[in-house]
Write a protein that holds these residues in place. Sequence first.
Motif, PDB file in Angstrom:
ATOM      1  N   LYS A 270       0.856  -1.327   0.007  1.00 25.10           N
ATOM      2  CA  LYS A 270       0.045   0.035   0.116  1.00 25.10           C
ATOM      3  C   LYS A 270       1.087   1.237   0.058  1.00 25.10           C
ATOM      4  N   VAL A 271       0.288   2.464  -0.340  1.00 25.95           N
ATOM      5  CA  VAL A 271       1.194   3.620  -0.403  1.00 25.95           C
ATOM      6  C   VAL A 271       0.430   4.824   0.057  1.00 25.95           C
ATOM      7  N   TRP A 272       0.625   5.908   0.389  1.00 27.30           N
ATOM      8  CA  TRP A 272       0.186   7.062   0.727  1.00 27.30           C
ATOM      9  C   TRP A 272      -0.568   6.835   1.911  1.00 27.30           C
ATOM     10  N   THR A 273      -0.353   5.774   2.937  1.00 26.35           N
ATOM     11  CA  THR A 273      -1.019   5.452   4.143  1.00 26.35           C
ATOM     12  C   THR A 273      -0.759   6.652   5.266  1.00 26.35           C
ATOM     13  N   SER A 489      -9.109  15.940  -8.278  1.00 21.99           N
ATOM     14  CA  SER A 489     -10.148  17.009  -8.914  1.00 21.99           C
ATOM     15  C   SER A 489     -10.688  16.555 -10.264  1.00 21.99           C
ATOM     16  N   GLU A 490      -9.874  15.877 -10.944  1.00 24.09           N
ATOM     17  CA  GLU A 490     -10.050  15.412 -12.425  1.00 24.09           C
ATOM     18  C   GLU A 490     -11.169  14.227 -12.028  1.00 24.09           C
ATOM     19  N   ILE A 491     -11.041  13.501 -11.053  1.00 26.14           N
ATOM     20  CA  ILE A 491     -12.336  12.484 -11.083  1.00 26.14           C
ATOM     21  C   ILE A 491     -13.491  13.029 -10.518  1.00 26.14           C
TER      22      ILE A 491
END
Length: 507
Positions: A270-273, A489-491
């Motif tokens: 996992k990342v950015w946790t 933001s794009e999502i």
Amino acid sequence: MRQLSVRSLNQANPSPPLRGAERARVRWGTQPSHGDAPRRLTCRAYGSVRCVRHHRGRPAAPVAGAVREPPYDAPRCPRCKPGNGHPRVCDRFQGHRGAVGHWLLRLRILASNRIAMDFRESPAERAFRLALRSWLRDNVPGPEPEDLDAWVAYGKRWQRRLYEAGWCGIAWPKEYGGRGATLIEQMIFEEEMARARAPMLINLAGLTMAGPILIAHGTEEQKRRYLRPILAAEEIWCQGFSEPQAGSDLAALRTQAVRAGDSFIVRGQKVWTSFARYADWCMLLARTDPAAPKHKGISFFLVNMHSPGVTVRPLKQMNGDDDFNEVFFDDVRVPAENLVGGLNEGWRIAVSTLLYERTILTFARQLQSRTALVETLRLAREWPDPGAPVARDAIVRQRLAQSWIESEAMKYTSYRYLTRLLRGEPPGPQSSLEKLFWSEMYQRLLEAAVAMLGPFGQLAKGEVRAPLLGRLQHWMLYSRGRTIAAGTSEIQRNTLAERVLGLPRGS
Ligand SMILES: Cc1cc2nc3c(=O)[nH]c(=O)nc-3n(C[C@H](O)[C@H](O)[C@H](O)COP(=O)(O)OP(=O)(O)OC[C@H]3O[C@@H](n4cnc5c(N)ncnc54)[C@H](O)[C@@H]3O)c2cc1C
């Protein structure tokens, strides 16, 4: 607040300008919002709209074969070319042209009918607010430590104090340690916390995601085991969703959980946790059926972060903090009883987590951005540039005024959105609008604040001469992540384009 919906304040003595049916139509509950969605493009209150050049002096009648066009829903005259700029006139209220006239009319009607939003609180809500305000006055701790380790210890003590006084997890049912607070009371809680400048709660992932998920989908044993330590900040939680190749496209995740007797063996990364290195437990999404369509083969687990095989590696962020982490799972054994909501049910559960992230949390964060605005305004009045406060600078004034306008728009958008929830309507895709607008507005505000300080804006936290102890710069750098976390933001724009505007999916 009894209700946030539109109410007529003069129900006992209504003024006469509109007939009953017309009045009912201009109530916001029944009046469709223009351009909101293709199926809602009919302007019911004002009828059809004519091109003035081709229809001047003719009797008011809908234009046959007219094409409806957003944003204010005027049927286009079939004799005009699209976009020729002919002024339009509303058939019913001739002389008021174009979108501005149209909206001025609506305002006039609302005013003549004395319809307003009612922000009054019920006696019980007022009592709730005053009790909390008084408690916060006596209990908000001193300044937050700069060092992250010290801040975590400070945050645990603060949350524990709130919990012992019954002010933590207030929305949770009473039997699990909450107060069963209403949505309005939750809003009041957030407002009072912001007003008192109270520190944020350390166990945010536990309080806003793990707890509500366990209450909704967990077994009774899971609720008894995990909920109280979440409230008391005895066990800190993190969210193990994103992976190196699965962020916006979360369902592409590859971490696997394979059944082995009464356990699952988890392998992946996992990342950015956020806060993983302080966490005791992780909400983990893992693939349990690689053969199923990608949204269908995912399960939701509770993983003990102290298990053998879990490695946490902090990531340094550009603001100097390192609360982000990479987390590696090397054949980690997870008991089968730590599965939540059934095998391959993980996607449904994850989506409910993300929806929560975008509702109450966005409301709380728009209050935080208001705090940043207030601090910026105070600084603008005091900060010399050179000799006079920067607030006299024309550009600074323009940018701060714009930030205030956006902040007001955000506040009322939040109220309108919460009104939907109070009416029992589902959160819906409009929550994307809130999240998108808030996160981008917050970035603009902090960029303006740091620019206003000139070279001093570059001084980071810890520098002796840093204005506001470098807080604005720190927030500004952190705000870059706000347009990424919980859906970029794009999502959000994609969601709005497809689900609100009815546009086709992109290729
Ligand atoms: C402050 C912060 C805290 C976070 N905390 C956590 C956490 O605790 N747990 C966790 O699991 N995750 C966490 N995240 C990760 C976050 O959920 C992801 O960063 C996010 O989902 C985006 O994924 P990504 O970084 O892989 O970017 P990608 O999905 O790779 O996107 C890269 C770029 O491509 C754009 N893009 C992608 N797909 C499309 C598309 N279909 N159309 C148009 N543009 C597109 C994106 O908008 C973006 O600009 C956190 C992130 C931040 C910033």
